[in-house]
Design a protein around this motif. Structure first.
Motif, PDB file in Angstrom:
ATOM      1  N   CYS A  83     -47.215  -4.591 -26.658  1.00  0.00           N
ATOM      2  CA  CYS A  83     -46.048  -3.904 -26.078  1.00  0.00           C
ATOM      3  C   CYS A  83     -46.393  -2.461 -25.733  1.00  0.00           C
ATOM      4  O   CYS A  83     -46.045  -1.952 -24.660  1.00  0.00           O
ATOM      5  CB  CYS A  83     -44.882  -3.911 -27.067  1.00  0.00           C
ATOM      6  N   HIS A  84     -47.078  -1.820 -26.657  1.00  0.00           N
ATOM      7  CA  HIS A  84     -47.447  -0.424 -26.434  1.00  0.00           C
ATOM      8  C   HIS A  84     -48.400  -0.296 -25.246  1.00  0.00           C
ATOM      9  O   HIS A  84     -48.266   0.617 -24.418  1.00  0.00           O
ATOM     10  CB  HIS A  84     -48.102   0.143 -27.699  1.00  0.00           C
ATOM     11  N   LYS A  85     -49.358  -1.217 -25.144  1.00  0.00           N
ATOM     12  CA  LYS A  85     -50.318  -1.171 -24.035  1.00  0.00           C
ATOM     13  C   LYS A  85     -49.618  -1.349 -22.687  1.00  0.00           C
ATOM     14  O   LYS A  85     -49.916  -0.640 -21.715  1.00  0.00           O
ATOM     15  CB  LYS A  85     -51.375  -2.261 -24.210  1.00  0.00           C
ATOM     16  N   ILE A  99     -38.682  -1.743 -23.322  1.00  0.00           N
ATOM     17  CA  ILE A  99     -38.887  -3.119 -23.767  1.00  0.00           C
ATOM     18  C   ILE A  99     -37.534  -3.813 -23.900  1.00  0.00           C
ATOM     19  O   ILE A  99     -36.587  -3.260 -24.467  1.00  0.00           O
ATOM     20  CB  ILE A  99     -39.641  -3.158 -25.110  1.00  0.00           C
ATOM     21  N   LEU A 100     -37.458  -5.037 -23.389  1.00  0.00           N
ATOM     22  CA  LEU A 100     -36.266  -5.867 -23.508  1.00  0.00           C
ATOM     23  C   LEU A 100     -36.524  -6.969 -24.542  1.00  0.00           C
ATOM     24  O   LEU A 100     -37.638  -7.482 -24.653  1.00  0.00           O
ATOM     25  CB  LEU A 100     -35.931  -6.527 -22.169  1.00  0.00           C
ATOM     26  N   ILE A 120     -43.456 -10.782 -23.767  1.00  0.00           N
ATOM     27  CA  ILE A 120     -43.128  -9.368 -23.667  1.00  0.00           C
ATOM     28  C   ILE A 120     -42.340  -9.179 -22.375  1.00  0.00           C
ATOM     29  O   ILE A 120     -42.830  -9.484 -21.284  1.00  0.00           O
ATOM     30  CB  ILE A 120     -44.389  -8.487 -23.644  1.00  0.00           C
ATOM     31  N   ASP A 121     -41.108  -8.719 -22.504  1.00  0.00           N
ATOM     32  CA  ASP A 121     -40.272  -8.422 -21.343  1.00  0.00           C
ATOM     33  C   ASP A 121     -40.118  -6.912 -21.266  1.00  0.00           C
ATOM     34  O   ASP A 121     -39.642  -6.282 -22.223  1.00  0.00           O
ATOM     35  CB  ASP A 121     -38.895  -9.074 -21.484  1.00  0.00           C
ATOM     36  N   ILE A 122     -40.505  -6.346 -20.151  1.00  0.00           N
ATOM     37  CA  ILE A 122     -40.403  -4.903 -19.978  1.00  0.00           C
ATOM     38  C   ILE A 122     -39.649  -4.599 -18.687  1.00  0.00           C
ATOM     39  O   ILE A 122     -39.912  -5.205 -17.643  1.00  0.00           O
ATOM     40  CB  ILE A 122     -41.802  -4.231 -19.983  1.00  0.00           C
ATOM     41  N   TRP A 123     -38.698  -3.717 -18.773  1.00  0.00           N
ATOM     42  CA  TRP A 123     -37.913  -3.288 -17.612  1.00  0.00           C
ATOM     43  C   TRP A 123     -38.570  -2.035 -17.046  1.00  0.00           C
ATOM     44  O   TRP A 123     -38.743  -1.035 -17.741  1.00  0.00           O
ATOM     45  CB  TRP A 123     -36.488  -3.016 -18.055  1.00  0.00           C
ATOM     46  N   VAL A 124     -38.964  -2.112 -15.793  1.00  0.00           N
ATOM     47  CA  VAL A 124     -39.641  -1.008 -15.119  1.00  0.00           C
ATOM     48  C   VAL A 124     -38.768  -0.535 -13.958  1.00  0.00           C
ATOM     49  O   VAL A 124     -38.338  -1.346 -13.121  1.00  0.00           O
ATOM     50  CB  VAL A 124     -41.036  -1.444 -14.611  1.00  0.00           C
ATOM     51  N   GLU A 125     -38.512   0.743 -13.900  1.00  0.00           N
ATOM     52  CA  GLU A 125     -37.663   1.315 -12.861  1.00  0.00           C
ATOM     53  C   GLU A 125     -38.496   1.620 -11.612  1.00  0.00           C
ATOM     54  O   GLU A 125     -39.516   2.309 -11.679  1.00  0.00           O
ATOM     55  CB  GLU A 125     -37.008   2.609 -13.374  1.00  0.00           C
ATOM     56  N   GLY A 126     -38.076   1.078 -10.480  1.00  0.00           N
ATOM     57  CA  GLY A 126     -38.792   1.343  -9.235  1.00  0.00           C
ATOM     58  C   GLY A 126     -38.484   0.301  -8.184  1.00  0.00           C
ATOM     59  O   GLY A 126     -37.730  -0.652  -8.417  1.00  0.00           O
ATOM     60  N   ASN A 127     -39.065   0.473  -7.019  1.00  0.00           N
ATOM     61  CA  ASN A 127     -38.887  -0.477  -5.925  1.00  0.00           C
ATOM     62  C   ASN A 127     -39.544  -1.809  -6.290  1.00  0.00           C
ATOM     63  O   ASN A 127     -40.718  -1.828  -6.672  1.00  0.00           O
ATOM     64  CB  ASN A 127     -39.511   0.100  -4.652  1.00  0.00           C
ATOM     65  N   PHE A 154     -52.744 -10.769 -20.939  1.00  0.00           N
ATOM     66  CA  PHE A 154     -53.162 -11.129 -22.294  1.00  0.00           C
ATOM     67  C   PHE A 154     -53.379 -12.640 -22.371  1.00  0.00           C
ATOM     68  O   PHE A 154     -52.703 -13.403 -21.675  1.00  0.00           O
ATOM     69  CB  PHE A 154     -52.121 -10.702 -23.327  1.00  0.00           C
ATOM     70  N   LYS A 155     -54.250 -13.057 -23.260  1.00  0.00           N
ATOM     71  CA  LYS A 155     -54.595 -14.474 -23.353  1.00  0.00           C
ATOM     72  C   LYS A 155     -53.435 -15.325 -23.842  1.00  0.00           C
ATOM     73  O   LYS A 155     -53.149 -16.386 -23.280  1.00  0.00           O
ATOM     74  CB  LYS A 155     -55.797 -14.637 -24.289  1.00  0.00           C
ATOM     75  N   ASP A 156     -52.743 -14.860 -24.884  1.00  0.00           N
ATOM     76  CA  ASP A 156     -51.744 -15.709 -25.542  1.00  0.00           C
ATOM     77  C   ASP A 156     -50.316 -15.190 -25.429  1.00  0.00           C
ATOM     78  O   ASP A 156     -49.406 -15.783 -25.998  1.00  0.00           O
ATOM     79  CB  ASP A 156     -52.098 -15.875 -27.029  1.00  0.00           C
ATOM     80  N   THR A 157     -50.104 -14.086 -24.729  1.00  0.00           N
ATOM     81  CA  THR A 157     -48.771 -13.503 -24.619  1.00  0.00           C
ATOM     82  C   THR A 157     -48.419 -13.294 -23.159  1.00  0.00           C
ATOM     83  O   THR A 157     -49.125 -12.573 -22.452  1.00  0.00           O
ATOM     84  CB  THR A 157     -48.692 -12.150 -25.360  1.00  0.00           C
ATOM     85  N   GLN A 158     -47.345 -13.932 -22.723  1.00  0.00           N
ATOM     86  CA  GLN A 158     -46.886 -13.752 -21.347  1.00  0.00           C
ATOM     87  C   GLN A 158     -46.168 -12.411 -21.223  1.00  0.00           C
ATOM     88  O   GLN A 158     -45.456 -11.995 -22.140  1.00  0.00           O
ATOM     89  CB  GLN A 158     -45.938 -14.890 -20.953  1.00  0.00           C
ATOM     90  N   VAL A 159     -46.382 -11.742 -20.102  1.00  0.00           N
ATOM     91  CA  VAL A 159     -45.703 -10.475 -19.829  1.00  0.00           C
ATOM     92  C   VAL A 159     -44.852 -10.647 -18.579  1.00  0.00           C
ATOM     93  O   VAL A 159     -45.340 -11.101 -17.542  1.00  0.00           O
ATOM     94  CB  VAL A 159     -46.708  -9.321 -19.612  1.00  0.00           C
TER      95      VAL A 159
END
Length: 358
Positions: A83-85, A99-100, A120-127, A154-159
């Motif tokens: 998540c941090h990466k 992070i969501l 890992i679900d991450i909300w990114v602000e932008g177009n 990542f090998k075992d974690t979907q982003v």
């Protein structure tokens, strides 16, 4: 629901809404309960309750349960770092993010390491086009939809990188939702939380926005892959944080405007009657009829991923949701129309990406 009562009683004990080991635990067939917990995504959480209870269960079940729980704990440590990466990657690109769900929800648990980790679900602000392009440059195999693009780094974690944290299939309601999101987004991108490792700081949703986001996320899944108990328990621990009454009133008004008030009342019934959340912490009055309907859908959760065939998805959205029509007619009707429109949106986005990269 009666046949599941021993399971629910022990789950309530595991999350702390029952203080004593329930007598009904004597009726539990532990191998079947273990399989149920696996399907519902609550294996580690319930094992924590089992450890605390002092109950003796069949050794072969205990060893398997323990092994899976240790894997959950180890995976949580890994996913916290991931998540941090991911967050730092988008920070360095100049995109505000938070992070969501997932590891952010785990911070609300008494034992965060026991929550089964997922994507890992991450909300990114932008177009959206810019975000898709950057994500695909980093991970070319990623694919996109209306609200997110996958970034398999990542090998075992979907982003999943979200340019919309959540959406509604009703275009008029979605316009209201996106307006609300625009009003609160900057607060979310500045809300820092510490993950379970005690050293990783990321941004995550505030409690009031999370109460809207998580409910709409469950609403979306009701009409597609259904919800599991892990999602409901996430919401339970959120509401246990005692969202201030003025904010609850604002959330209830928003639920009405977004057309999910009836569904929200069903969720509140489950929070109170199934999971044992005190009534004074509910956001809207509970509705038993809707609550029982949605709870039955949760018990029927299989854990199977949604079919990727577009025609199958369209057909399933009609056949699988027929019984929901009586309660949510407009949402059931608009779902297949939305699926067709979504394909048009993806074609249009593909053209936009190709034209800007040429």
């Amino acid at each position: 629901m009666q046949s599941y009562k021993p399971y629910i009683d022990f789950i309530r004990y595991s999350i702390g809404s029952l203080s004593a080991v329930p007598d009904s635990s004597k009726e539990i067939e532990w191998a079947e309960f273990y399989a149920f917990c696996q399907r519902q995504g609550i294996t580690g959480l319930v094992f924590a309750g089992l450890e605390r209870s002092g109950l003796h269960i069949p050794q072969e079940v205990l060893f398997e349960w323990l092994s899976v729980t240790q894997t959950i704990q180890a995976t949580n440590r890994i996913v916290d770092g991931q998540c941090h990466k991911v967050s730092r990657f988008w920070d360095e690109k100049g995109f505000p993010n938070c992070i969501l769900k997932g590891q952010a929800c785990a911070t609300m648990y008494p034992q965060p390491e026991m929550r089964t980790p997922g994507d890992i679900d991450i909300w990114v602000e932008g177009n959206p086009a810019d975000i898709i392009r950057i994500a695909q440059e980093e991970a070319p195999k990623g694919h996109y939809s209306l609200h997110h693009v996958t970034m398999p780094v990542f090998k075992d974690t979907q982003v999943e990188v979200h340019y919309r944290p959540v959406f509604l299939e009703n275009w008029c309601k979605d316009k209201l939702l996106q307006k609300y999101i625009d009003e609160v987004k900057h607060t979310q991108f500045n809300n820092a939380v510490m993950l379970n490792d005690g050293k990783t700081v990321v941004h995550a949703l505030t409690d009031d926005f999370n109460a809207v986001f998580l409910l709409l996320h469950m609403w979306h899944h009701l009409l597609s892959t259904r919800n599991n108990l892990k999602q409901l328990i996430d919401y339970y621990f959120l509401l246990k944080r005692d969202i201030p009454i003025p904010q609850r009133e604002q959330i209830a008004t928003l639920f009405r405007r977004l057309g999910v008030y009836k569904y929200a009342r069903g969720i509140m019934w489950m929070m109170n009657k199934i999971l044992g959340l005190p009534a004074e912490l509910l956001i809207v009055p509970p509705d038993e009829k809707i609550g029982r309907l949605v709870f039955q859908e949760t018990l029927n959760f299989t854990g199977k991923e949604e079919d990727s065939n577009r025609l199958h998805i369209l057909v399933n959205s009609i056949t699988n949701n027929k019984h929901l029509f009586l309660h949510f007619p407009s949402s059931v009707l608009i779902s297949p129309i939305y699926l067709v429109w979504h394909q048009w949106w993806k074609v249009n986005m593909k053209r936009k990406l190709e034209s800007t990269s040429a």
